[in-house]
Design a protein around this motif. Structure first.
Motif, mmCIF file in Angstrom:
data_model
loop_
_atom_site.group_PDB
_atom_site.id
_atom_site.type_symbol
_atom_site.label_atom_id
_atom_site.label_comp_id
_atom_site.label_asym_id
_atom_site.label_seq_id
_atom_site.Cartn_x
_atom_site.Cartn_y
_atom_site.Cartn_z
ATOM 1 N N ALA A 143 -2.590 52.336 49.733
ATOM 2 C CA ALA A 143 -4.637 53.129 49.312
ATOM 3 C C ALA A 143 -5.051 53.912 51.227
ATOM 4 C CB ALA A 143 -4.945 52.165 48.252
ATOM 5 N N LEU A 144 -5.151 52.595 51.832
ATOM 6 C CA LEU A 144 -5.381 52.930 52.918
ATOM 7 C C LEU A 144 -4.805 54.101 53.931
ATOM 8 C CD1 LEU A 144 -7.590 52.111 55.221
ATOM 9 C CD2 LEU A 144 -6.187 50.278 56.067
ATOM 10 N N ALA A 145 -3.188 54.232 53.523
ATOM 11 C CA ALA A 145 -2.808 54.672 54.211
ATOM 12 C C ALA A 145 -2.733 56.027 53.799
ATOM 13 C CB ALA A 145 -0.857 54.101 54.167
ATOM 14 N N LEU A 146 -2.728 56.350 52.736
ATOM 15 C CA LEU A 146 -3.092 58.052 51.694
ATOM 16 C C LEU A 146 -4.634 58.460 52.009
ATOM 17 C CD1 LEU A 146 -1.431 57.022 48.794
ATOM 18 C CD2 LEU A 146 -0.132 58.420 50.345
ATOM 19 N N GLU A 147 -5.218 57.260 52.609
ATOM 20 C CA GLU A 147 -6.671 58.043 52.388
ATOM 21 C C GLU A 147 -6.239 58.340 54.109
ATOM 22 O OE1 GLU A 147 -11.651 55.819 53.707
ATOM 23 O OE2 GLU A 147 -9.833 55.255 52.581
ATOM 24 N N ILE A 148 -5.669 57.231 55.088
ATOM 25 C CA ILE A 148 -5.493 58.389 56.238
ATOM 26 C C ILE A 148 -4.977 59.441 56.256
ATOM 27 C CG2 ILE A 148 -4.922 57.773 58.612
ATOM 28 C CD1 ILE A 148 -5.023 54.744 58.301
ATOM 29 N N ALA A 149 -3.910 59.008 55.181
ATOM 30 C CA ALA A 149 -3.173 60.330 55.370
ATOM 31 C C ALA A 149 -3.695 61.838 54.763
ATOM 32 C CB ALA A 149 -1.639 60.221 55.230
ATOM 33 N N ALA A 150 -4.533 61.852 54.460
ATOM 34 C CA ALA A 150 -5.161 63.298 53.470
ATOM 35 C C ALA A 150 -6.136 63.905 54.790
ATOM 36 C CB ALA A 150 -5.567 62.739 52.429
ATOM 37 N N LEU A 191 -17.301 74.097 54.365
ATOM 38 C CA LEU A 191 -18.005 75.796 53.958
ATOM 39 C C LEU A 191 -17.726 75.839 52.644
ATOM 40 C CD1 LEU A 191 -17.964 78.345 56.642
ATOM 41 C CD2 LEU A 191 -19.511 76.349 56.581
ATOM 42 N N GLU A 192 -16.779 75.441 51.722
ATOM 43 C CA GLU A 192 -16.594 75.442 50.412
ATOM 44 C C GLU A 192 -16.711 74.906 49.891
ATOM 45 O OE1 GLU A 192 -12.419 77.161 50.596
ATOM 46 O OE2 GLU A 192 -13.327 79.091 52.007
ATOM 47 N N LYS A 193 -16.995 73.989 49.789
ATOM 48 C CA LYS A 193 -17.249 72.011 49.430
ATOM 49 C C LYS A 193 -16.378 71.821 48.643
ATOM 50 C CE LYS A 193 -22.025 72.505 49.528
ATOM 51 N NZ LYS A 193 -22.342 73.993 50.264
ATOM 52 N N ARG A 194 -14.949 72.074 49.442
ATOM 53 C CA ARG A 194 -13.750 71.716 48.606
ATOM 54 C C ARG A 194 -12.693 70.215 49.277
ATOM 55 N NH1 ARG A 194 -9.654 73.402 51.378
ATOM 56 N NH2 ARG A 194 -10.075 75.887 52.256
ATOM 57 N N GLU A 195 -12.190 69.428 49.767
ATOM 58 C CA GLU A 195 -11.967 68.467 50.107
ATOM 59 C C GLU A 195 -10.382 70.013 50.681
ATOM 60 O OE1 GLU A 195 -11.766 65.062 50.322
ATOM 61 O OE2 GLU A 195 -12.837 65.227 48.913
ATOM 62 N N PRO A 196 -9.821 69.616 51.858
ATOM 63 C CA PRO A 196 -8.914 69.923 52.949
ATOM 64 C C PRO A 196 -7.951 69.526 51.960
ATOM 65 C CG PRO A 196 -10.175 68.438 54.176
ATOM 66 C CD PRO A 196 -10.788 68.271 52.493
ATOM 67 N N SER A 197 -7.212 70.327 52.423
ATOM 68 C CA SER A 197 -5.198 70.941 53.407
ATOM 69 C C SER A 197 -4.687 70.714 54.236
ATOM 70 C CB SER A 197 -4.860 71.232 51.335
ATOM 71 O OG SER A 197 -3.130 71.031 51.509
ATOM 72 N N PHE A 198 -4.535 69.497 54.927
ATOM 73 C CA PHE A 198 -4.111 69.948 56.125
ATOM 74 C C PHE A 198 -2.729 69.896 56.460
ATOM 75 C CE2 PHE A 198 -8.057 67.724 56.537
ATOM 76 C CZ PHE A 198 -9.501 68.327 57.810
ATOM 77 N N ARG A 199 -1.830 70.583 56.977
ATOM 78 C CA ARG A 199 -0.775 71.235 57.160
ATOM 79 C C ARG A 199 0.081 70.273 58.200
ATOM 80 N NH1 ARG A 199 0.868 76.794 55.205
ATOM 81 N NH2 ARG A 199 2.486 75.998 54.346
ATOM 82 N N GLY A 200 -0.857 69.977 59.160
ATOM 83 C CA GLY A 200 -0.642 69.059 60.696
ATOM 84 C C GLY A 200 0.113 70.886 62.084
ATOM 85 N N ARG A 201 -0.939 71.189 61.813
ATOM 86 C CA ARG A 201 -0.125 72.494 62.270
ATOM 87 C C ARG A 201 -1.306 73.061 62.760
ATOM 88 N NH1 ARG A 201 3.853 75.610 58.543
ATOM 89 N NH2 ARG A 201 1.896 76.826 56.971
#
Length: 276
Positions: A210-217, A266-276
């Motif tokens: 659970a901690l790993a997934l929190e970090i990975a987000a 700015l859009e008040k949503r969760e980010p979706s990071f791609r590592g680039r």
């Protein structure tokens, strides 16, 4: 979940080290429960390879290091050493004059940019304690113990303990622990700050994951840069460190992830990071 098992060598039990990836989390598992996951020569090499593999794999954002059975790692496989059936050169009469840091798990673990969580499913002693200390975060089973038993075996913390313990505990507490060879329970370890949290035995991997997934987000390039800077900060003055942080920040400001982080805010949503 993808699964990788180290190919067994002549002195190695089958599948002594397991490697799997699921949801950007790589899990490296010491898998010799019949001897409490003590480290053999072949396992040492496989562990190094697995750590390097996880650090270089762009699909991996967090690493969990754990063990099977009732121990995380009870140290080096001294029984095999005493019988001359392993190749760690411990007590073999050989006198090495140097150490190859590229092929030794504790320095490889220390140099990793990916966050590492030690899921202490059981006790960690000697070399196993040094491995656990090399992780960034430690989740400990309620029944597990940390055994700084080096002096009781006629050795010193040979794989990072003399470096990590004074930094984690301060000189006096580290000296007391090392000089007495004391064994700490889970609550003592938590009180001293050696572990981040203590959970029921059955919940260790769940809590670590659970901690790993929190970090990975979060943005992986930013986390890796932050870890590099934290590591460097232990050994450099403040002003020099500020300059190094600025040099890390400049390329991060050009990444898609930083732009995504700002848009998501700015859009008040969760980010979706791609590592680039």
């Amino acid at each position: 979940m993808s699964q990788f098992a180290a190919q067994p060598g002549p002195s190695m039990m089958p599948e002594e080290l397991l490697y799997g990836i699921d949801d950007a989390v790589a899990t490296i598992t010491l898998n010799a429960p019949q001897r409490m996951n003590t480290i053999s020569g072949p396992m040492l090499k496989q562990l190094t390879d697995a750590l390097v593999r996880a650090n270089e794999d762009r699909a991996v954002r967090v690493v969990i290091l754990t063990g099977t059975g009732r121990a995380f790692c009870a140290g080096l496989n001294l029984e095999a050493q005493s019988k001359g059936t392993d190749n760690l050169s411990v007590g073999s009469g050989a006198t090495p004059t140097n150490i190859d840091l590229r092929n030794t798990p504790p320095p490889v673990l220390h140099a990793m940019d990916k966050p590492v969580i030690a899921a202490l499913n059981g006790s960690a002693a000697g070399y196993g304690l040094d491995l656990a200390l090399g992780a960034d975060i430690r989740v400990m089973a309620q029944s597990a113990k940390l055994a700084a038993s080096y002096a009781r075996r006629g050795v010193l913390p040979e794989s990072g303990g003399t470096w990590y313990l004074p930094r984690l505990l301060g000189w006096a507490k580290a000296a007391e622990l090392i000089f007495t060879g004391r064994t700490l329970g889970a609550e003592q370890s938590l009180e001293l700050g050696l572990v981040n949290r203590v959970v029921a035995d059955a919940e260790v991997m769940g809590a670590a994951r659970a901690l790993a997934l929190e970090i990975a987000a979060n943005a992986p390039l930013a986390i890796q840069a932050a870890k590099r800077m934290m590591r460097m900060a232990w050994n450099e003055p403040f002003n020099e460190h500020v300059h190094h942080v600025f040099l890390q920040l400049l390329p991060l400001m050009q990444t898609e992830d930083m732009k995504e982080g700002i848009r998501a805010f700015l859009e008040k949503r969760e980010p979706s990071f791609r590592g680039r």
